[in-house]
Design a protein around this motif. Structure first.
Motif, PDB file in Angstrom:
ATOM      1  N   TYR A 379      38.941  54.310  24.961  1.00 35.01           N
ATOM      2  CA  TYR A 379      40.259  53.730  25.239  1.00 35.01           C
ATOM      3  C   TYR A 379      40.273  52.257  24.854  1.00 35.01           C
ATOM      4  CZ  TYR A 379      44.316  52.285  28.057  1.00 35.01           C
ATOM      5  OH  TYR A 379      45.516  51.770  28.485  1.00 35.01           O
ATOM      6  N   ALA A 380      41.295  51.857  24.074  1.00 36.46           N
ATOM      7  CA  ALA A 380      41.395  50.477  23.599  1.00 36.46           C
ATOM      8  C   ALA A 380      42.633  49.776  24.130  1.00 36.46           C
ATOM      9  CB  ALA A 380      41.395  50.449  22.072  1.00 36.46           C
ATOM     10  N   PHE A 561      42.716  63.140  18.898  1.00 33.66           N
ATOM     11  CA  PHE A 561      42.416  62.334  20.088  1.00 33.66           C
ATOM     12  C   PHE A 561      42.444  60.843  19.749  1.00 33.66           C
ATOM     13  CE2 PHE A 561      39.569  65.707  22.383  1.00 33.66           C
ATOM     14  CZ  PHE A 561      40.698  66.448  22.661  1.00 33.66           C
ATOM     15  N   ASN A 562      41.865  60.497  18.605  1.00 29.60           N
ATOM     16  CA  ASN A 562      41.675  59.086  18.267  1.00 29.60           C
ATOM     17  C   ASN A 562      42.978  58.358  17.965  1.00 29.60           C
ATOM     18  OD1 ASN A 562      38.889  59.116  18.610  1.00 29.60           O
ATOM     19  ND2 ASN A 562      38.490  59.708  16.490  1.00 29.60           N
ATOM     20  N   VAL A 563      44.020  59.066  17.567  1.00 29.65           N
ATOM     21  CA  VAL A 563      45.296  58.402  17.276  1.00 29.65           C
ATOM     22  C   VAL A 563      46.286  58.551  18.423  1.00 29.65           C
ATOM     23  CG1 VAL A 563      45.000  58.694  14.786  1.00 29.65           C
ATOM     24  CG2 VAL A 563      46.249  60.423  16.091  1.00 29.65           C
ATOM     25  N   GLU A 582      38.491  58.270  28.081  1.00 34.87           N
ATOM     26  CA  GLU A 582      39.048  57.675  29.300  1.00 34.87           C
ATOM     27  C   GLU A 582      40.514  57.275  29.144  1.00 34.87           C
ATOM     28  OE1 GLU A 582      36.625  54.862  31.445  1.00 34.87           O
ATOM     29  OE2 GLU A 582      34.777  55.647  30.568  1.00 34.87           O
ATOM     30  N   LYS A 583      41.207  57.895  28.198  1.00 36.87           N
ATOM     31  CA  LYS A 583      42.642  57.650  28.043  1.00 36.87           C
ATOM     32  C   LYS A 583      43.422  58.485  29.061  1.00 36.87           C
ATOM     33  CE  LYS A 583      42.450  56.902  23.007  1.00 36.87           C
ATOM     34  NZ  LYS A 583      42.917  57.424  21.696  1.00 36.87           N
ATOM     35  N   PRO A 584      44.666  58.109  29.336  1.00 36.54           N
ATOM     36  CA  PRO A 584      45.489  58.905  30.259  1.00 36.54           C
ATOM     37  C   PRO A 584      45.732  60.313  29.711  1.00 36.54           C
ATOM     38  CG  PRO A 584      46.444  56.726  29.915  1.00 36.54           C
ATOM     39  CD  PRO A 584      45.349  56.875  28.906  1.00 36.54           C
ATOM     40  N   THR A 632      47.495  54.303  37.747  1.00 40.22           N
ATOM     41  CA  THR A 632      46.682  54.277  38.971  1.00 40.22           C
ATOM     42  C   THR A 632      45.453  55.185  38.882  1.00 40.22           C
ATOM     43  OG1 THR A 632      48.012  56.068  39.925  1.00 40.22           O
ATOM     44  CG2 THR A 632      48.732  53.798  40.359  1.00 40.22           C
ATOM     45  N   LEU A 633      45.235  55.795  37.734  1.00 38.89           N
ATOM     46  CA  LEU A 633      44.157  56.783  37.625  1.00 38.89           C
ATOM     47  C   LEU A 633      43.007  56.311  36.742  1.00 38.89           C
ATOM     48  CD1 LEU A 633      46.404  59.955  37.199  1.00 38.89           C
ATOM     49  CD2 LEU A 633      45.151  59.267  39.248  1.00 38.89           C
ATOM     50  N   VAL A 634      42.961  55.017  36.435  1.00 37.66           N
ATOM     51  CA  VAL A 634      41.915  54.501  35.548  1.00 37.66           C
ATOM     52  C   VAL A 634      40.531  54.777  36.126  1.00 37.66           C
ATOM     53  CG1 VAL A 634      40.952  52.433  34.481  1.00 37.66           C
ATOM     54  CG2 VAL A 634      43.432  52.722  34.626  1.00 37.66           C
TER      55      VAL A 634
END
Length: 703
Positions: A379-380, A561-563, A582-584, A632-634
């Motif tokens: 995640y960026a 996934f990456n885009v 770790e993205k939403p 809120t889910l990080v």
């Protein structure tokens, strides 16, 4: 529509079949009257239609073959009607001319049977017991395949050779001159006889394929020379190759000499581009040759009916890796207890096996992570303020058990897509599972409607932009220039050249073995680099504002996934794989459970947004993706990632390799114990069992 309520493809097939039968009826009428123009038109039209169907509708002709109306019967009936018509036409001498034509026609069919017999002999000779890829087979002295029209396309051959016969006989009917019929039949006989003689040269020593015993001796010698230590075993259907392909790169990265072992001949060409040697051993007796090799362990990405056969080999240790992990029951199959070890990604799968209580000893469960997830970027941060949010909707398929919660496509798919398309700042990537609709037709129909919605949304943006409007969020106008498409075509050609082998149309498996010999050094790395270049060029060639429907094998799910900024999916291994970034993410709940029950039943969803069938949670999901303060889910995603996939350190590949080394050590220890006891490690009764298995009917591939 020409046939109300009938699918267009079925309507075309029904029309073709009706036309073919009408041609025979017209030919019969033309022969009885006699009406030469009708006879000529019907016979020529019937043959032309038959040739067309051979190329365009082979499935329809296979149905006719099932009712014994195959190409031989159809052409023989056509020829007999022509001969009958010639008997009715004045000007043709029945005894002197008609009898000669009849004898020559029967001779042409005898030659057809001759060439068919030679074909069977050649095909049997070129069916080798062991099929390979990425293996040097020059010692076997294999020859290229004979022309396909002679060796493998008997229906096409019969029809093509019937063309001069039909033309000659119909010309005789039109002119009452038997010379034309004799000429046409003579041409057909010459071509048939010449083809039979040419095909028979593949039975001579110079072109004959090595016999089974010689191939087995060569393979045993190759095993001793190559000395494989780690392998991957796979057996499955035509659509299941992805289950093996996801582990090929990991196998290639392990310490030791890798080997891929397959059981179905067609699967050899379905394995992804790799430098790892591939061997296909269809028969159990040939599979047992691995017992005398240096192979110490096999990875198993799937269970199948043929898995039990390789488990009989005591010198090899077996590890079940599965082809993905999810909270579904299929991730905890009782068959897993048949393996020496069960390798899982993290603590979640270990706990899942114990909760399932299916007989898998916890001491045999090894946490190795998922090495193949390395290409997924972390995640960026959120998408740019005011920019587009890329949403990947990747639902799974409906499965075999009829559970409505397996896939969201049927009950929630259209609502999810409708909510996403309603947001002008969303760019949707829709990538359905390739098996969608294969069990439940409703899923297939819903999938088509979803794709139609996306296509209409793109068209609406283009139309609004063309009319001078701003489109949806200023979208619909700009597109990449022709140089982007040219670059994609260039890298596509490079990737195809590296990753695939181009065969001539007549190549059979023996010729493919010959062409796919030892690969050039460094090819795997070159394919990896070319794939990365293709993915970059692919995304650059698409309008940044346009929604995409992705159904091809490329780009793969990891590239999507990456885009993507956020994933929407169902309960499947897609979720656990995506969590490595770790993205939403969000999961559709169409099971009928409450949200609390859903999270309790499927732990992989607890760090994501739960969508109901109406997908009313989409706006809140998008807000959390765009504004980290609303996310809120990080922390929950980070914790769940470690629970599902294990720790980040040491890297998954390091843990996986350590597990492989340890399992190989167990195989060595077992061999040492056997040697120390001075006992044979090959019970004699297992040889008999292998022979008995050859007589058993084939079992369907499992999951």
């Amino acid at each position: 529509m020409p046939f109300a309520g009938i699918a267009p493809r079925r309507a075309v097939q029904l029309m073709a079949l009706t036309t073919l039968l009408a041609a025979y009826c017209a030919q019969l009428v033309g022969a009885l009257k006699p009406n030469v123009p009708l006879l000529v038109a019907a016979a020529a039209g019937g043959l032309a239609l038959d040739l067309y169907l051979q190329h365009r509708q082979p499935g329809l002709l296979s149905l006719l073959s099932r009712v014994r109306f195959d190409v031989m019967v159809r052409q023989l009936l056509r020829d007999m009607l022509i001969l009958f018509g010639l008997l009715q036409i004045d000007g043709i001498e029945p005894l002197r001319e008609q009898s000669a034509l009849t004898v020559m026609l029967l001779s042409s069919y005898l030659v057809h049977f001759l060439i068919q017999g030679v074909t069977i002999m050649v095909r049997r000779d070129r069916t080798v017991p062991i099929v390979t890829r990425n293996v040097d087979v020059s010692a076997l002295g294999l020859a290229p395949a004979p022309p396909r029209i002679l060796a493998r396309r008997s229906s096409h051959r019969l029809l093509y050779l019937s063309v001069p016969v039909t033309v000659g006989l119909l010309t005789t009917a039109a002119t009452t001159d038997a010379v034309w019929g004799v000429l046409g039949l003579g041409i057909s006989l010459a071509l048939s006889g010449g083809g039979a003689l040419y095909l028979a040269t593949w039975l001579l020593p110079a072109k004959r394929t090595a016999d089974d015993e010689r191939v087995r001796e060569w393979f045993a010698g190759w095993l001793q020379e190559y000395r494989p230590t780690v392998g991957l075993y796979f057996s499955g259907g035509a659509t299941s190759a992805y289950q093996a392909n996801m582990w090929v790169s990991t196998l290639a990265a392990l310490d030791g000499k890798p080997l891929i072992v397959l059981r179905e001949r067609f699967m050899v060409q379905k394995i992804t581009a790799t430098d790892v040697p591939i061997v296909c051993l269809p028969k159990v007796a040939d599979l047992m040759l691995l017992e005398h090799s240096t192979l110490k362990m096999l990875l198993h990405p799937a269970n199948s009916g043929k898995t039990s056969q390789v488990l009989r080999i005591p010198t090899i240790k077996h590890a079940f890796t599965n082809h993905g992990e999810s909270d579904k029951l299929s991730s905890c199959n009782p068959y897993a207890k048949a393996y020496d070890e069960v390798w899982v990604a993290g603590p979640a799968a270990r706990a899942r096996y114990q909760l399932a209580d299916i007989g898998v000893d916890d001491r045999d469960v090894v946490e190795v992570g998922r090495p193949q997830l390395a290409p997924i970027r972390p995640y960026a941060g959120p998408p740019p303020a005011g920019g587009l949010t890329t949403v990947l909707y990747a639902p799974t398929w409906e499965g075999w058990d009829g559970n409505p919660g397996n896939t969201s496509v049927v009950l929630a798919g259209e609502n999810i897509v409708r909510e996403l398309l309603a947001d002008p700042r969303v760019r949707l990537l829709y990538k359905p599972h390739p098996l969608t609709g294969s069990v439940d037709p409703r899923a297939g129909e819903a999938n088509k409607r979803i794709q139609a919605m996306i296509t209409e949304a793109n068209a609406a943006m283009v139309a609004e932009a063309a009319a001078g409007g701003q489109g949806a969020g200023g979208r619909g106008a700009e597109r990449p220039g022709p140089e982007a498409a040219a670059e994609l075509a260039r890298v596509q050609a490079e990737l195809d050249e590296l990753a695939t082998t181009t065969f001539r149309t007549g190549a059979d498996e023996v010729e493919r073995m010959l062409m796919q010999s030892s690969p050039e050094a460094g090819r795997a790395e070159a394919v990896q680099a070319a794939t990365a270049a293709w993915e970059e060029a692919y995304w650059a060639s698409l309008p940044a504002w346009e929604h995409q429907i992705i159904t091809d094998s490329r780009p793969g799910i990891y590239a999507c996934f990456n885009v993507a900024d956020v994933l929407i999916s169902d309960v499947s291994s897609v979720i656990s794989d995506y969590l490595t970034s770790e993205k939403p993410y969000a999961v559709a709940n169409t099971s009928g459970m409450t949200e609390a029950e859903f999270k309790a039943e499927f732990p992989t969803v607890r760090a994501g947004t739960i969508l109901g069938p109406k997908a009313k949670q989409i706006p809140a999901l998008l807000e959390a993706v765009r504004d980290p303060e609303h996310d809120t889910l990080v922390r929950a995603r980070a914790e769940l990632k470690e629970h599902l996939l294990g720790p980040s350190e040491p890297p998954s590949l390091v843990r996986f390799n350590a597990a492989a080394v340890a399992l190989c050590a167990k195989a060595d220890a077992r061999a040492a114990r056997i040697e120390a006891r001075g006992e044979s490690d090959i019970p004699s009764q297992r040889r008999d069992a292998a022979e008995e298995l050859e007589l058993e009917p084939e079992e369907p591939a499992g999951v």
